[in-house]
Design a protein around this motif. Structure first.
Motif, mmCIF file in Angstrom:
data_model
loop_
_atom_site.group_PDB
_atom_site.id
_atom_site.type_symbol
_atom_site.label_atom_id
_atom_site.label_comp_id
_atom_site.label_asym_id
_atom_site.label_seq_id
_atom_site.Cartn_x
_atom_site.Cartn_y
_atom_site.Cartn_z
ATOM 1 N N GLY A 71 12.034 9.195 -14.426
ATOM 2 C CA GLY A 71 12.708 8.992 -13.158
ATOM 3 C C GLY A 71 13.463 7.676 -13.129
ATOM 4 N N ARG A 72 14.360 7.541 -12.171
ATOM 5 C CA ARG A 72 15.223 6.355 -12.093
ATOM 6 C C ARG A 72 14.960 5.546 -10.841
ATOM 7 N NH1 ARG A 72 17.126 4.634 -16.466
ATOM 8 N NH2 ARG A 72 19.019 3.804 -15.496
ATOM 9 N N PHE A 73 13.839 5.782 -10.166
ATOM 10 C CA PHE A 73 13.519 5.055 -8.941
ATOM 11 C C PHE A 73 12.126 4.436 -9.053
ATOM 12 C CE2 PHE A 73 16.747 8.011 -7.663
ATOM 13 C CZ PHE A 73 17.499 7.330 -6.711
ATOM 14 N N ILE A 74 11.958 3.296 -8.382
ATOM 15 C CA ILE A 74 10.656 2.651 -8.265
ATOM 16 C C ILE A 74 10.226 2.733 -6.800
ATOM 17 C CG2 ILE A 74 9.326 0.529 -8.527
ATOM 18 C CD1 ILE A 74 10.268 1.642 -11.179
ATOM 19 N N LEU A 75 9.001 3.195 -6.586
ATOM 20 C CA LEU A 75 8.408 3.170 -5.252
ATOM 21 C C LEU A 75 7.632 1.865 -5.130
ATOM 22 C CD1 LEU A 75 7.792 4.837 -2.603
ATOM 23 C CD2 LEU A 75 5.635 5.445 -3.708
ATOM 24 N N ALA A 76 8.055 1.003 -4.218
ATOM 25 C CA ALA A 76 7.418 -0.301 -4.039
ATOM 26 C C ALA A 76 6.598 -0.316 -2.762
ATOM 27 C CB ALA A 76 8.461 -1.403 -3.988
ATOM 28 N N ILE A 77 5.395 -0.866 -2.861
ATOM 29 C CA ILE A 77 4.511 -1.061 -1.711
ATOM 30 C C ILE A 77 4.346 -2.561 -1.516
ATOM 31 C CG2 ILE A 77 2.176 -0.757 -0.815
ATOM 32 C CD1 ILE A 77 2.013 1.803 -2.538
ATOM 33 N N ASP A 78 4.758 -3.045 -0.356
ATOM 34 C CA ASP A 78 4.557 -4.456 -0.004
ATOM 35 C C ASP A 78 3.573 -4.487 1.158
ATOM 36 O OD1 ASP A 78 4.654 -7.129 0.616
ATOM 37 O OD2 ASP A 78 6.676 -7.074 1.463
ATOM 38 N N GLN A 79 2.315 -4.722 0.834
ATOM 39 C CA GLN A 79 1.263 -4.682 1.842
ATOM 40 C C GLN A 79 1.068 -6.090 2.399
ATOM 41 O OE1 GLN A 79 -2.136 -5.534 2.951
ATOM 42 N NE2 GLN A 79 -1.025 -4.439 4.550
ATOM 43 N N GLY A 80 1.563 -6.313 3.608
ATOM 44 C CA GLY A 80 1.553 -7.651 4.202
ATOM 45 C C GLY A 80 0.483 -7.837 5.253
ATOM 46 N N GLY A 102 1.832 -5.826 8.542
ATOM 47 C CA GLY A 102 2.338 -4.473 8.347
ATOM 48 C C GLY A 102 2.536 -4.167 6.883
ATOM 49 N N SER A 103 2.818 -2.918 6.606
ATOM 50 C CA SER A 103 3.039 -2.454 5.234
ATOM 51 C C SER A 103 4.454 -1.896 5.113
ATOM 52 C CB SER A 103 2.034 -1.361 4.874
ATOM 53 O OG SER A 103 0.705 -1.849 4.951
ATOM 54 N N TYR A 116 5.496 -0.266 8.722
ATOM 55 C CA TYR A 116 4.597 0.123 9.805
ATOM 56 C C TYR A 116 3.562 -0.979 10.013
ATOM 57 C CZ TYR A 116 6.681 4.719 9.406
ATOM 58 O OH TYR A 116 7.590 5.757 9.384
ATOM 59 N N GLU A 117 3.498 -1.458 11.246
ATOM 60 C CA GLU A 117 2.508 -2.476 11.584
ATOM 61 C C GLU A 117 1.142 -1.830 11.795
ATOM 62 O OE1 GLU A 117 3.795 -4.898 14.841
ATOM 63 O OE2 GLU A 117 5.434 -5.811 13.694
ATOM 64 N N PHE A 118 0.109 -2.640 11.720
ATOM 65 C CA PHE A 118 -1.249 -2.174 12.009
ATOM 66 C C PHE A 118 -1.955 -3.259 12.812
ATOM 67 C CE2 PHE A 118 -1.026 -3.910 7.709
ATOM 68 C CZ PHE A 118 -1.947 -4.952 7.771
ATOM 69 N N PRO A 119 -3.059 -2.915 13.480
ATOM 70 C CA PRO A 119 -3.694 -3.882 14.394
ATOM 71 C C PRO A 119 -4.290 -5.090 13.669
ATOM 72 C CG PRO A 119 -4.420 -1.634 14.858
ATOM 73 C CD PRO A 119 -3.682 -1.584 13.560
ATOM 74 N N GLN A 120 -4.199 -6.234 14.332
ATOM 75 C CA GLN A 120 -4.912 -7.443 13.910
ATOM 76 C C GLN A 120 -6.196 -7.541 14.725
ATOM 77 O OE1 GLN A 120 -3.051 -9.529 11.388
ATOM 78 N NE2 GLN A 120 -2.249 -7.446 11.462
ATOM 79 N N ALA A 171 -8.975 1.008 6.589
ATOM 80 C CA ALA A 171 -8.451 2.354 6.834
ATOM 81 C C ALA A 171 -7.089 2.281 7.509
ATOM 82 C CB ALA A 171 -9.436 3.151 7.677
ATOM 83 N N ASP A 172 -6.893 1.287 8.389
ATOM 84 C CA ASP A 172 -5.583 1.108 9.025
ATOM 85 C C ASP A 172 -4.521 0.732 8.001
ATOM 86 O OD1 ASP A 172 -6.665 1.641 11.523
ATOM 87 O OD2 ASP A 172 -6.863 -0.471 12.085
ATOM 88 N N ILE A 173 -4.904 -0.120 7.060
ATOM 89 C CA ILE A 173 -3.954 -0.527 6.012
ATOM 90 C C ILE A 173 -3.531 0.684 5.189
ATOM 91 C CG2 ILE A 173 -3.753 -1.822 3.851
ATOM 92 C CD1 ILE A 173 -5.412 -4.035 5.147
#
Length: 497
Positions: A2-11, A14-15, A32-36, A49-51
């Motif tokens: 494949g010619r694409f990279i799926l990137a996950i930036d878990q901050g 939000g993610s 998508y944000e998640f609760p603090q 689980a939210d992450i």
């Protein structure tokens, strides 16, 4: 392939899930944000689980964009909030407790007790880090001592621990991979910088069993393959992992010793590539692993300083004081006034990081008069974000004994042109902003692409990196000194309060 990279930036708040093509262009991105969770003052938690739910939702949303088919994804790359620690069940993958976030200060007393017993030198020499609740080791200790049923689970060998990258690798691989990359491991206070392995003395000091920790792997190279991830076929290589700040340096093409970047996120973090040399700071900066490319690749190190609260200060103005409706509104509000009007905001909302390392410090807002307006508070906030970074960079230049090259900037708040101009002015250095401003995504993508051969070497990546805008210094040295004097006075008051 494949010619694409799926990137996950878990901050931290939000993610982000994104798709990058082979030319280095981000073709789609969702966040998508998640609760603090704030159980007590100074405590910060996330529900794992939210992450994971935010990431699974992001993957589904990206695939619905139909930029490419799932079969066109060559690899997955991960960048993550670094020191956040959690424990989960090896059998089921279920979290055993909430994750303790890097900002959390609950282990301050324990870290202070280690300092009083004379252990700070050992931790600094072996891990490159200061003794502070910021790092993962004391968080693991707290989780092992305060999680219901964990002692019995430990005896049965059912406990897995790790930073967020480890948890994501576990989830993406259907529980087949318990690993971390060397850049994340270097943020735990448990890894020996020289050996690149867990250190027995540090494990004993923090009372963390080796058997619950993940294997330490290079930052680029195949760590595992997808299994059972909704929307993705099994067998996609997970080929790049790095802590978010190291990923940002890589995403800025900061491949040479002396290259430096500042990421404006929830906190702000400055990393400078020091090559194969481990520079140990005498002034509160951190020595960390930047990355390692493949099993045979050389280990690259960095010198780092971080301010715990950067974009989080803007969120506080939005959510706490409610003087803005959205984070981008701060630029227009701050531009309503010509300067900070004598107002100083020291955003020690979760203590102070480098170079002060004062976990008990609390935020202060001083210099208020009858003429103070909302704009002055907004301007003081932007000034504080820039001045914290200037403090770190002044120390960093002193440690190096030379002036830095132009500073590369990135992160969400780097889109704020007023903030970037303020940063250039107080620092007295030219700033360079890249076209791909979310360089954590870029770094995760580049590391994964190198891991599967989409790009052959960092030289290929340097060819596709592009600058967007440069910010030149527009104030005099005298004006900078005067601004520093006011800021330093506010800092002294904060540290003494």
């Amino acid at each position: 392939m494949g010619r694409f990279i799926l990137a996950i930036d878990q901050g931290t708040t939000g993610s982000t899930v994104a798709l990058m093509d082979a030319r280095g262009k981000v073709r789609a991105s969702v966040n998508y944000e998640f609760p603090q969770i704030y159980p007590k003052p100074g405590w910060v938690e996330h529900c794992p689980a939210d992450i994971w739910a935010s990431i699974a939702k992001g993957i589904r949303a990206i695939l619905r964009r139909k930029v490419c088919k799932a079969a066109d994804i060559a690899a997955i790359g991960i960048a993550n909030q670094r020191e956040t620690a959690l424990v989960w069940d090896r059998r089921t993958g279920e979290p055993l407790n909430n994750a303790i976030v890097w900002q959390c200060r609950r282990t301050t007393d324990f870290c202070q007790s280690l300092k009083q017993r004379g252990h700070e030198g050992l931790v600094k020499r072996r891990s490159g880090l200061v003794l502070d609740p910021y790092f993962s080791a004391s968080k693991y200790r707290w989780l092992l001592g305060n999680t219901t049923g964990i002692k019995a689970a430990l005896r049965r060998g059912e406990v897995a621990a790790g930073t967020i990258d480890s948890f994501l690798l576990w989830q993406l691989s259907g529980g087949e991979v318990h690993a971390t990359d060397i850049s994340n491991a270097s943020r735990t206070s448990l890894m020996n910088l020289k050996t690149g392995q867990w250190d027995d003395q540090l494990l004993d000091l923090f009372q963390v069993p080796r058997e619950i920790l993940p294997a330490i792997c290079p930052s680029s190279g195949i760590l595992g393959h997808t299994r059972g991830v909704p929307g993705l076929p099994d067998g996609i290589p997970i080929a790049g992992v790095a802590g978010d700040q190291q990923a940002a340096l890589f995403g800025q093409a900061g491949f040479d010793a002396g290259d430096a970047k500042c990421t404006f996120g929830t906190g702000s973090f400055i990393l400078m590539n020091t090559g194969s040399e481990t520079l140990h700071s005498k002034a509160g900066l951190l020595t960390t692993v930047a990355w390692q490319l493949g099993e045979e690749g050389r280990r690259v190190y960095a010198l780092e300083g971080g301010a715990f609260v950067c974009g989080a200060a803007v969120q506080w103005l939005r959510d706490g004081l409610k003087i803005i409706k959205s984070a981008p509104d701060i630029e227009a509000l701050a531009a309503e006034v010509s300067d900070h009007g004598g107002v100083e905001f020291v955003p020690a909302l979760t203590g102070l990081g480098a170079p002060h390392w004062a976990p008990d410090a609390r935020g202060t807002l001083t210099g208020l008069t009858r003429g103070t307006e909302r704009g002055h508070i907004a301007r003081a906030t932007l000034d504080a974000m820039a001045l914290q970074n200037a403090d770190i960079l002044r120390v960093m230049e002193g440690e190096l004994g030379r002036r830095m090259r132009p500073l590369r900037v990135d992160g969400g708040a780097a889109a704020n042109n007023l903030l970037m101009q303020i940063q250039a002015n107080v620092l007295g250095r030219r700033l360079v902003r890249p076209r791909v401003i979310e360089t954590t995504v870029a770094g995760a993508s580049y590391l994964a692409g190198l891991g599967v051969g989409l790009w052959e070497s960092p030289a290929d990546i340097r060819k596709i990196w592009r600058a967007d805008r440069e910010f030149e210094v527009k104030t005099s040295a005298a004006a900078r000194r005067k601004r520093y004097e006011s800021w330093d006075d506010a800092l002294r008051r904060t540290l003494l309060s």
